[in-house]
Write a protein that holds these residues in place. Structure first.
Motif, PDB file in Angstrom:
ATOM      1  N   UNK A   1      22.435   0.021  16.753  1.00  0.00           N
ATOM      2  CA  UNK A   1      22.322  -1.030  17.766  1.00  0.00           C
ATOM      3  C   UNK A   1      21.456  -2.133  17.169  1.00  0.00           C
ATOM      4  N   UNK A   2      22.089  -3.240  16.858  1.00  0.00           N
ATOM      5  CA  UNK A   2      21.395  -4.314  16.158  1.00  0.00           C
ATOM      6  C   UNK A   2      20.444  -5.043  17.096  1.00  0.00           C
ATOM      7  N   UNK A   3      19.461  -5.762  16.529  1.00  0.00           N
ATOM      8  CA  UNK A   3      18.568  -6.560  17.381  1.00  0.00           C
ATOM      9  C   UNK A   3      19.373  -7.524  18.254  1.00  0.00           C
ATOM     10  N   UNK A   4      18.865  -7.790  19.425  1.00  0.00           N
ATOM     11  CA  UNK A   4      19.619  -8.582  20.401  1.00  0.00           C
ATOM     12  C   UNK A   4      19.931  -9.974  19.898  1.00  0.00           C
ATOM     13  N   UNK A   5      19.058 -10.524  19.066  1.00  0.00           N
ATOM     14  CA  UNK A   5      19.284 -11.909  18.632  1.00  0.00           C
ATOM     15  C   UNK A   5      20.519 -12.021  17.730  1.00  0.00           C
ATOM     16  N   UNK A   6      20.937 -10.908  17.102  1.00  0.00           N
ATOM     17  CA  UNK A   6      22.112 -10.957  16.243  1.00  0.00           C
ATOM     18  C   UNK A   6      23.416 -11.023  17.047  1.00  0.00           C
ATOM     19  N   UNK A   7      23.354 -10.666  18.331  1.00  0.00           N
ATOM     20  CA  UNK A   7      24.522 -10.720  19.211  1.00  0.00           C
ATOM     21  C   UNK A   7      25.694  -9.914  18.644  1.00  0.00           C
ATOM     22  N   UNK A   8      25.402  -8.793  18.032  1.00  0.00           N
ATOM     23  CA  UNK A   8      26.423  -7.956  17.413  1.00  0.00           C
ATOM     24  C   UNK A   8      26.643  -6.702  18.241  1.00  0.00           C
ATOM     25  N   UNK A   9      27.893  -6.244  18.266  1.00  0.00           N
ATOM     26  CA  UNK A   9      28.220  -5.007  18.944  1.00  0.00           C
ATOM     27  C   UNK A   9      27.666  -3.815  18.151  1.00  0.00           C
ATOM     28  N   UNK A  10      27.435  -2.725  18.878  1.00  0.00           N
ATOM     29  CA  UNK A  10      27.001  -1.504  18.192  1.00  0.00           C
ATOM     30  C   UNK A  10      28.050  -1.102  17.160  1.00  0.00           C
ATOM     31  N   UNK A  11      27.564  -0.579  16.071  1.00  0.00           N
ATOM     32  CA  UNK A  11      28.464  -0.252  14.961  1.00  0.00           C
ATOM     33  C   UNK A  11      28.316   1.222  14.603  1.00  0.00           C
ATOM     34  N   UNK A  12      29.455   1.912  14.498  1.00  0.00           N
ATOM     35  CA  UNK A  12      29.472   3.327  14.143  1.00  0.00           C
ATOM     36  C   UNK A  12      29.789   3.446  12.660  1.00  0.00           C
ATOM     37  N   UNK A  13      28.871   4.072  11.912  1.00  0.00           N
ATOM     38  CA  UNK A  13      29.030   4.208  10.474  1.00  0.00           C
ATOM     39  C   UNK A  13      29.075   5.681  10.104  1.00  0.00           C
ATOM     40  N   UNK A  14      29.868   5.983   9.093  1.00  0.00           N
ATOM     41  CA  UNK A  14      29.903   7.330   8.539  1.00  0.00           C
ATOM     42  C   UNK A  14      28.841   7.438   7.459  1.00  0.00           C
ATOM     43  N   UNK A  15      27.985   8.444   7.578  1.00  0.00           N
ATOM     44  CA  UNK A  15      26.896   8.619   6.618  1.00  0.00           C
ATOM     45  C   UNK A  15      27.387   9.569   5.529  1.00  0.00           C
ATOM     46  N   UNK A  16      27.551   9.040   4.327  1.00  0.00           N
ATOM     47  CA  UNK A  16      28.058   9.837   3.216  1.00  0.00           C
ATOM     48  C   UNK A  16      26.988  10.114   2.172  1.00  0.00           C
ATOM     49  N   UNK A  17      25.847   9.487   2.297  1.00  0.00           N
ATOM     50  CA  UNK A  17      24.748   9.705   1.355  1.00  0.00           C
ATOM     51  C   UNK A  17      23.493   9.979   2.159  1.00  0.00           C
ATOM     52  N   UNK A  18      22.426  10.246   1.427  1.00  0.00           N
ATOM     53  CA  UNK A  18      21.181  10.585   2.091  1.00  0.00           C
ATOM     54  C   UNK A  18      20.336   9.398   2.457  1.00  0.00           C
ATOM     55  N   UNK A  19      20.858   8.203   2.255  1.00  0.00           N
ATOM     56  CA  UNK A  19      20.098   6.996   2.554  1.00  0.00           C
ATOM     57  C   UNK A  19      20.981   6.040   3.344  1.00  0.00           C
ATOM     58  N   UNK A  20      20.396   5.433   4.363  1.00  0.00           N
ATOM     59  CA  UNK A  20      21.113   4.464   5.188  1.00  0.00           C
ATOM     60  C   UNK A  20      20.239   3.227   5.313  1.00  0.00           C
ATOM     61  N   UNK A  21      20.811   2.086   4.984  1.00  0.00           N
ATOM     62  CA  UNK A  21      20.085   0.824   5.047  1.00  0.00           C
ATOM     63  C   UNK A  21      20.336   0.174   6.396  1.00  0.00           C
TER      64      UNK A  21
END
Length: 875
Positions: free
Chosen positions: A294-314
């Protein structure tokens, strides 16, 4: 019931038999009752005792109940029937007595039989019967019939029953719940009444799922209301060895080895027994991990579902991250351990703070609580348990790396960073922007700066090129910018493409600037003159190199044919060919630059047709030299190096190369002559432009002083406001520059007159000397420096008028000698008329191209939604 007494039996005997019967009945009835109670108490105690050892199965309790109650239901009736119902009559009693007293019994039985017979005078004598009866009665009176009673076990029975009763009572007194439970299970053996135990466990399962092929542990915790707490307990898996465990804080911990097959655990502690079914099963495995950002409100972006394939997420700072685990089996619970690397949250030992939270299961999916992403990394460790109670073998670790919302990257391409143009020209390029989290807008901004004092305001404005969105990572737009569209006068103009993202208060991010020097036609002509001078200089250098190469080729020609093909001379020929190739490339470059100068001169419009004609001829000849003449020389030199050729053929090729080179060199000299003539005409025209520019500079000085006269007049330099002091400094500096320009005009005019000896130039030189232009401009600079505002305005206007008159003097002379501005009336040769017509057509085409380009620029501006400058009509 007793039968009525015989009238021939003495009452004493009858009473003695009746007492015997009563004793018999009481004893046997009591035995029957005691046997019944014995069965009841014994069966109950048997159930009670067995329940203390193990859960008595229902069938066994049923057998015990039937056995216990059968003494009442079967034995007691049988016993009463045998000893009571079958011993009602005297003869029955006599037979029983005969067991103890055989003779007495037999006589008694005989007497009783005689008493039952019917008298007849012929067969029985009443006297004899009576005598026999009395005799037996006398003998019986001497006997204690109670000794003929069967063995009496009532005392033992009473004792046994009393003991059993006592035990039963003690069970209810000391273990009332166990007694009531046993009573209930005894009375209803087939019911599902659970067994009461003194040792109680908390929530032991009936079925246990354990990891397949892995050691597992069973923890049995004693209940708080357990009446006994054994020091140890034991358990076994199927038929394996018993596992012993000691009690620790009310808990028994049994460690079992890995199991591959289904079995049962039998647990025993005190009187508690438990059988647990064990199902070895593969633990739940993690099939995938997803994260909802869930991105910061100022970005006005929809929630994004990502597949985690590694041990690090940016993740961008300020976001909320929810992690979802998808397992191979339905899940029951999960735990999330969070370790923050924010120094502000470190504990007293300077270690990262660790917090735990619980996940929410939805079938095979486990939703962990959201994690607020700050500016420091966060480490997550996830564990999960399935609906069978199996925990994950390994945890899943995920590191959340925060990234800042970076500034957009903005740049331009497709144009040079510095350009000098006329106001009606159009600069075309592409503006490009990219951002990591969405672009709001892409636009163009410009700001002007006068290089000399002017009463006008520098140009300033901006407009939007492209509108972005929260999902726009890249924006690009073609830009067509024409100063004339925005009514921008000649000045230095800085163009910058800007971009805005959605981060509040960041503002605009700019590209590298494009600096436009918007020139007047006079300044533009002077710039063309400077560019033309450089081209002529490089053309002269190329001509000298060509002459040097011609001399070397002639030296090679003098060699014998055989000597020409020697290795050393072949290398000399190769050097000559390579040098000729360099000249070809240089001539191509000069031809292209000359073509650009011609096009810019065509756009200027103030350059006369003769100059344009000579520029056109010079450019055409330079193109022929680069495309035909010089390449032919190079080709012949290449042929002269051919090893397959005979010495005579090589020498002939070299000779042809020299001939071609001489012709090319002669054309280069002609081109230089035409270029110098055109340059001379340009130089003469630049005097007019330079004088006009100097006049315009003085006009700007006067206009600037006039605009601020109310603030400037009558004040000494020390009394001026800092802003007015800056204005005075600028006009003073501009006056100094203009005076220097006029001195250079005067000096260049003298050199030009020395070459051309035209009378008009001599007349102008004498006029400038007589006017004392150097001293006059210097005195005006001193007036401006002392803030003599009114005098500065007057003398600046006077010098502007004078300089403009001198420019008109030269311009009038040029018009009389050949016409200016690329025009002129009829007359002249047919070739001149054709060139003049062609020149007009080219200027019309150029004008149309400029109008089309300005129209694109205007349409681009009008398509914007937020105009910030007024749009003038297309000139």
């Amino acid at each position: 019931m007793a039968n009525p007494p015989h009238h021939d039996i003495p009452p004493e005997l009858h009473r003695q038999l009746q007492e015997f019967r009563q004793h018999l009945w009481r004893a046997k009835i009591l035995e029957a009752l005691l046997a019944g109670f014995f069965g009841l108490f014994l069966s109950f105690l048997l159930v009670f005792g067995l329940d203390r050892a193990f859960p008595t199965p229902g069938w066994l309790r049923l057998v015990i109940l039937l056995g216990g109650t059968s003494l009442f239901a079967v034995f007691a009736p049988y016993w009463i029937h045998r000893w009571v119902l079958r011993h009602r009559r005297e003869n029955q009693l006599a037979r029983l007595i005969s067991r103890k007293f055989p003779r007495l019994g037999d006589r008694l039985l005989g007497v009783l039989e005689l008493a039952d017979q019917t008298e007849s005078a012929s067969s029985l004598s009443p006297t004899l019967r009576k005598a026999a009866t009395l005799d037996v009665a006398k003998v019986a009176a001497k006997r204690d019939f109670t000794q003929a009673l069967p063995t009496n076990r009532n005392v033992v029975g009473l004792t046994v029953v009393a003991v059993l009763f006592l035990l039963t009572g003690l069970a209810f007194v000391f273990l009332p719940q166990a007694g009531l439970n046993a009573l209930q299970r005894w009375l209803m053996p087939l019911s599902d009444t659970p067994r009461y135990t003194l040792t109680k466990f908390d929530n032991l399962p009936d079925q246990l799922v354990v990891p397949l092929g892995e050691p597992f542990t069973l923890e049995a915790r004693l209940s708080k209301n357990s009446e006994t707490r054994p020091a140890s307990a034991k358990a076994r898996y199927s038929l394996q060895d018993w596992v012993l465990a000691s009690q620790e804080n009310g808990t028994y911990r049994f460690n079992f080895p890995p199991q591959q097959r289904e079995g049962h655990i039998t647990l025993a502690a005190g009187d508690a027994r438990k059988k647990i079914r064990v199902l070895p099963t593969h633990p739940p495995t993690l099939e995938s991990v997803e994260s909802t950002i869930s991105y910061p409100s100022y970005l006005e972006m929809q929630d994004r579902l990502l597949s985690v394939r590694a041990g690090t997420l940016t993740v961008v700072s300020g976001s909320d991250v929810r992690v979802h685990a998808n397992a191979s089996r339905a899940l029951a619970k999960g735990t999330l351990k969070l370790k923050s690397h924010d120094p502000d949250t470190f504990d007293d030992n300077n270690s990262p703070k660790i917090t735990r939270s619980t996940g929410r299961p939805e079938g095979k999916r486990l939703n962990y609580p959201s994690v607020a992403m700050g500016s420091h990394p966060v480490e997550l460790e996830m564990t999960w348990t399935d609906v069978l109670g199996l925990e994950s073998r390994d945890s899943f670790r995920l590191r959340l790396e925060p990234v800042a919302d970076e500034s957009p990257a903005v740049y331009v391409q497709g144009t040079e960073r510095q350009l000098a143009i006329l106001p009606e020209e159009t600069v075309e390029f592409e503006g490009i922007a990219s951002d990591d989290f969405g672009l709001k807008t892409l636009g163009l901004e410009w700001s002007g700066e006068f290089t000399k004092p002017s009463p006008d305001q520098p140009a300033k404005g901006s407009f939007e090129l492209a509108e972005g969105s929260p999902v726009s990572r890249d924006l690009a737009s073609d830009v067509a910018f024409s100063p004339a569209v925005y009514d921008i006068s000649p000045q230095k103009l800085t163009l910058r493409v800007y971009a805005e993202d959605y981060l509040p208060e960041r503002g605009r991010i700019y590209s590298q600037p494009i600096v436009l020097y918007i020139l007047t036609r006079d300044e533009h002509a002077q710039m063309l003159k400077d560019r033309f001078d450089r081209i002529i200089g490089e053309l002269e250098d190329t001509s000298r190199k060509e002459q040097t190469q011609l001399d070397e080729n002639k030296r090679l020609e003098r060699l014998d044919p055989g000597e020409l093909q020697s290795e050393a001379n072949q290398e000399r020929l190769e050097e000559q060919r390579a040098a000729e190739q360099e000249n070809v490339e240089k001539m191509e470059e000069l031809s292209e630059r000359m073509e650009d100068v011609f096009e810019d001169a065509l756009r200027n419009g103030d350059i006369d047709k003769e100059t344009m004609k000579k520029l056109s001829q010079a450019q055409r000849q330079m193109r022929e030299l680069s495309q035909k003449d010089l390449p032919e020389v190079e080709e012949k030199l290449q042929d002269a190096q051919d090893q397959r050729s005979t010495p005579e053929k090589s020498q002939e090729d070299l000779k042809e190369a020299i001939e071609e080179q001489e012709e090319a060199l002669e054309k280069m000299r002609e081109t230089l002559e035409q270029a110098n003539e055109a340059n001379q005409n340009l130089e003469e025209a630049t005097f007019i432009n330079r004088l006009k520019k100097a006049a315009g500079d003085h006009d700007g000085i006067a206009a600037t002083l006039t605009e601020g006269i109310n603030r400037l007049i009558g004040r000494s330099p020390d009394e001026l406001d800092p802003a007015d002091e800056r204005i005075v400094g600028e006009v003073t500096l501009q006056q100094k520059r203009t005076a220097s320009d006029v001195r250079w005009i005067q000096e260049d005019l003298g050199h030009f007159y020395a070459r051309t000896e035209k009378p008009i130039h001599k007349t102008l030189l004498e006029a400038m000397t007589d006017a004392g232009v150097d001293e006059g401009l210097e005195r005006n600079r001193e007036r401006l420096n002392r803030n003599l505002t009114f005098k500065g305005i007057v003398y600046s206007n006077e010098w502007a008028t004078q300089l403009r008159e001198w420019a008109e003097m030269l311009e009038g002379e040029r018009n009389q000698n050949g016409g200016g501005g690329g025009g002129g009336g009829g007359g002249g040769s047919m070739e001149d008329q054709d060139f003049e017509f062609m020149l007009k057509v080219m200027r019309m085409i150029q004008s149309e191209q400029d109008i089309r380009a300005r129209t694109r620029a205007l349409e681009q501006f009008r398509r914007n939604h937020r105009p910030e400058v007024e749009v003038p009509p297309i000139p």
